[in-house]
Design a protein around this motif. Structure first.
Motif, PDB file in Angstrom:
ATOM      1  N   UNK A  20       0.808  -1.224   0.000  1.00 51.26           N
ATOM      2  CA  UNK A  20       0.000   0.000   0.000  1.00 51.26           C
ATOM      3  C   UNK A  20       0.843   1.277   0.000  1.00 51.26           C
ATOM      4  N   UNK A  21       1.985   1.238   0.714  1.00 49.86           N
ATOM      5  CA  UNK A  21       2.836   2.435   0.763  1.00 49.86           C
ATOM      6  C   UNK A  21       3.481   2.659  -0.600  1.00 49.86           C
ATOM      7  N   UNK A  22       4.048   1.584  -1.164  1.00 48.48           N
ATOM      8  CA  UNK A  22       4.660   1.685  -2.490  1.00 48.48           C
ATOM      9  C   UNK A  22       3.618   2.141  -3.505  1.00 48.48           C
ATOM     10  N   UNK A  23       2.414   1.554  -3.412  1.00 54.57           N
ATOM     11  CA  UNK A  23       1.336   1.893  -4.339  1.00 54.57           C
ATOM     12  C   UNK A  23       0.927   3.348  -4.225  1.00 54.57           C
ATOM     13  N   UNK A  24       0.829   3.849  -2.994  1.00 52.24           N
ATOM     14  CA  UNK A  24       0.451   5.248  -2.794  1.00 52.24           C
ATOM     15  C   UNK A  24       1.502   6.158  -3.430  1.00 52.24           C
ATOM     16  N   UNK A  25       2.758   5.795  -3.247  1.00 50.35           N
ATOM     17  CA  UNK A  25       3.871   6.532  -3.828  1.00 50.35           C
ATOM     18  C   UNK A  25       3.730   6.590  -5.347  1.00 50.35           C
ATOM     19  N   UNK A  26       3.557   5.415  -5.944  1.00 47.39           N
ATOM     20  CA  UNK A  26       3.469   5.339  -7.409  1.00 47.39           C
ATOM     21  C   UNK A  26       2.235   6.088  -7.908  1.00 47.39           C
ATOM     22  N   UNK A  27       1.101   5.871  -7.222  1.00 46.45           N
ATOM     23  CA  UNK A  27      -0.138   6.510  -7.687  1.00 46.45           C
ATOM     24  C   UNK A  27      -0.024   8.034  -7.673  1.00 46.45           C
ATOM     25  N   UNK A  28       0.427   8.585  -6.550  1.00 44.47           N
ATOM     26  CA  UNK A  28       0.458  10.052  -6.429  1.00 44.47           C
ATOM     27  C   UNK A  28       1.453  10.653  -7.414  1.00 44.47           C
ATOM     28  N   UNK A  29       2.636  10.037  -7.532  1.00 48.11           N
ATOM     29  CA  UNK A  29       3.635  10.570  -8.465  1.00 48.11           C
ATOM     30  C   UNK A  29       3.130  10.483  -9.902  1.00 48.11           C
ATOM     31  N   UNK A  30       2.525   9.337 -10.222  1.00 50.15           N
ATOM     32  CA  UNK A  30       2.005   9.131 -11.582  1.00 50.15           C
ATOM     33  C   UNK A  30       0.882  10.121 -11.872  1.00 50.15           C
ATOM     34  N   UNK A  31      -0.001  10.273 -10.904  1.00 48.59           N
ATOM     35  CA  UNK A  31      -1.127  11.197 -11.067  1.00 48.59           C
ATOM     36  C   UNK A  31      -0.609  12.612 -11.284  1.00 48.59           C
TER      37      UNK A  31
END
Lengths: 283, 318
Positions: free
Chosen positions: B257-268
């Motif tokens: 979830x932490x890695x995913x949040x990182x990727x999602x926010x940066x990608x967004x």
């Protein structure tokens, strides 16, 4: 009130078609297709496109829209969803969730968020039965289209080889596959039918109510309600589910105002999910 | 604690401390702080969704109900009654937890798919209720007035603390008897029930914890956003973003979830310059990940290289 009941019944015929494709996929592929609402609204937008370009009535565009949507559904199932079916419950569900999100945004990009309607020559015509009862021709035509779709689909599933194969897969896909039926191909055909019936519903609803790229999710919940109420894969059940939701909407709108028009339907749906999630008409 | 766990939590503490001090140094720009805030925020939401879906087998499509209710609870407590934000925060958490507890009674008997749709429908119903409710200004929305208004750095520290707490909470739950029960339930619900695992209690606990923490996160999110409207607060978009983060990061992994949040926010953030196309690209990426690497980044890495960070499912390797 009589007026609300009449319109609810007529609308119910269309709601049954909104739900019938979802019900098939539920029953046959054992999948809740969360993109069903977007296929529905995609039908309305495609019809708008062809009606505008060719200058024909929205109902006539069905000749183009239905085969197009069938191919799209068939290809989608074959290329994408069939690949993740063995991976448990969540991946296919989430794929359709992603698809719904993508389609919604594609529609938004192409058609903008402006409200749209499909214009017909009969949209304001009415048949006056009595002082308190008027039959809007639009609702009547929609109901007839809906009834025809259900009738044709019922005959197809009962009397054609492909239809029988689909029902066999629905009952027991292992046994069906041993009898030489291609399960995955049956899934693809079922999805093609689901997307094209959704598109028909989208076109008739589009002639009646305004729609936006986001309208799909609202009708996804209608479709789901119809499925849960009627039981998966049951055609008479789907009809009853459609009628209940049509009535819930028109009566709810009359009694509680348009803001709450979906509320009764949602409450019925939740109650059904709690008490009898397999539906009223399931085996 | 094994040596391996000591190392893991040691690294965790150091990283956390560095992140905490970061805004005090003034080295990070406002824009960087905003991104950091959002990463921590989605890490909280994703952590809770992962607890539900990844460990308790409850696929929720209704996380927006907790976020929306909390946004409004914060607005009512802080703006309408002029109370301090801490109270708004607590009320948000408690109201969301109570909502989850109440819904547990109604929804937890349903099987996976039905539960998913039911949570979505309940969110839609709550949206309709809020749109017609005078106390929350109907569809007109509410502003959130908090005095003194915390700076962005303070908001970041708050959400970072919550993110860390939610991570540790999930870890603690998984390491306790609850985690054992959840694992048994995931592998074979009938056998688990037969051996005395109270499945309903387990699920209720997970759902209520999820409601509480997501509610507190929602309150901080709306502290940051300053206004709350029914259409945005109860939008399925919240859940879409959360699901995206968890899938990309890796369902049923501790750090996913932490890695995913990182990727999602940066990608967004990166895609926001391609207005209109950004959501389509995000959707395509999500589907591609489900098809190609269904275990997400962390799940795939852990499988490939035979390691597991913050393992709670089996004895430590050493």
């Amino acid at each position: 009130m009589a007026q609300a009941v009449l319109q609810g019944i007529l609308l119910g015929g269309v709601f049954a078609v909104v739900g019938i494709g979802m019900s098939m996929i539920f029953g046959i592929v054992k999948l809740a297709n969360l993109a069903h609402g977007e296929f529905f609204i995609l039908g309305a937008y495609l019809s708008m496109l062809f009606a505008g370009q060719l200058d024909i009535s929205p109902l006539l565009t069905l000749v183009i829209v239905v085969p197009l949507m069938f191919v799209a559904g068939y290809a989608l199932q074959g290329a994408l969803i069939n690949r993740v079916l063995g991976m448990g419950d969540e991946p296919p569900l989430l794929i359709t969730f992603g698809l719904s999100f993508i389609l919604q945004n594609v529609l938004l990009l192409i058609f903008s968020a402006d409200p749209q309607t499909l214009k017909t020559t009969y949209q304001l015509k009415t048949i006056v039965v009595s002082d308190s009862l008027i039959v809007p021709v639009l609702y009547l035509v929609n109901f007839i289209v809906g009834a025809l779709v259900i009738l044709i689909l019922g005959l197809f599933l009962r009397f054609t080889y492909t239809g029988q194969a689909i029902r066999a897969v629905s009952d027991d896909n292992m046994a069906a596959s041993l009898m030489g039926i291609s399960v995955k191909r049956s899934y693809s055909i079922a999805m093609g039918i689901a997307t094209s019936t959704a598109a028909v519903a989208g076109v008739v609803i589009g002639t009646t109510f305004t729609f936006y790229p986001y309208t799909g999710s609202e009708y996804l919940l209608v479709a789901f309600g119809v499925v849960v109420l009627g039981g998966m894969g049951s055609i008479p059940g789907t009809l009853v589910g459609g009628l209940v939701f049509g009535l819930a909407r028109t009566i709810g709108s009359q009694v509680f105002g348009t803001n709450y028009q979906m509320m009764i339907g949602y409450i019925i749906l939740l109650a059904m999910l709690m008490i009898r999630p397999q539906g009223l008409f399931s085996k | 604690m094994s040596r391996r766990m000591k190392t893991e939590y040691g690294v965790f503490a150091v990283v956390l401390a560095v992140l905490f001090v970061l805004p005090l140094t003034g080295a990070a720009s406002d824009n960087a702080m905003r991104i950091a805030f959002n990463i921590a925020l989605y890490a909280v939401f994703a952590q809770m969704w992962n607890l539900m879906c990844g460990y308790a087998g409850l696929l929720s499509l209704g996380q927006q109900m907790f976020i929306g209710v909390s946004g409004y609870a914060t607005a009512v407590v802080c703006t309408s009654y002029g109370m301090p934000f801490v109270l708004g925060l607590l009320v948000s958490g408690v109201v969301s937890a109570l909502l989850a507890l109440f819904l547990s009674v109604l929804l937890l008997r349903m099987r996976g798919l039905y539960f998913a749709i039911a949570t979505w429908i309940v969110s839609e119903m709550i949206k309709i209720l809020f749109t017609g409710w005078k106390l929350v200004n109907y569809a007109g929305g509410m502003t959130i007035r908090v005095t003194p208004y915390p700076t962005l750095s303070q908001q970041f520290m708050l959400i970072l603390a919550l993110a860390a707490a939610s991570f540790l909470l999930v870890q603690a739950m998984l390491r306790s008897k609850i985690g054992l029960g959840l694992a048994a339930m995931r592998d074979d619900p009938d056998a688990a029930a037969g051996l005395g695992v109270n499945i309903f209690k387990m699920k209720t606990l997970c759902f209520t914890v999820c409601g509480f923490v997501t509610g507190i996160g929602g309150s901080i999110a709306y502290l940051n956003r300053l206004s709350v409207f029914p259409n945005g607060a109860f939008a399925i978009d919240w859940t879409i973003a959360i699901v995206f983060a968890v899938i990309i990061g890796g369902t049923s992994t501790a750090t996913g979830p932490i890695v995913g949040a990182f990727v999602y926010v940066l990608l967004f953030n990166f895609l926001s310059r391609y207005a209109g196309y950004s959501n389509i690209i995000l959707g395509v990426i999500a589907i591609a990940v489900i098809v190609v690497a269904p275990k997400g980044i962390m799940g795939t890495l852990q499988n490939r290289f035979k390691f597991e960070l913050f393992s709670s499912t089996r004895p430590s390797l050493d």
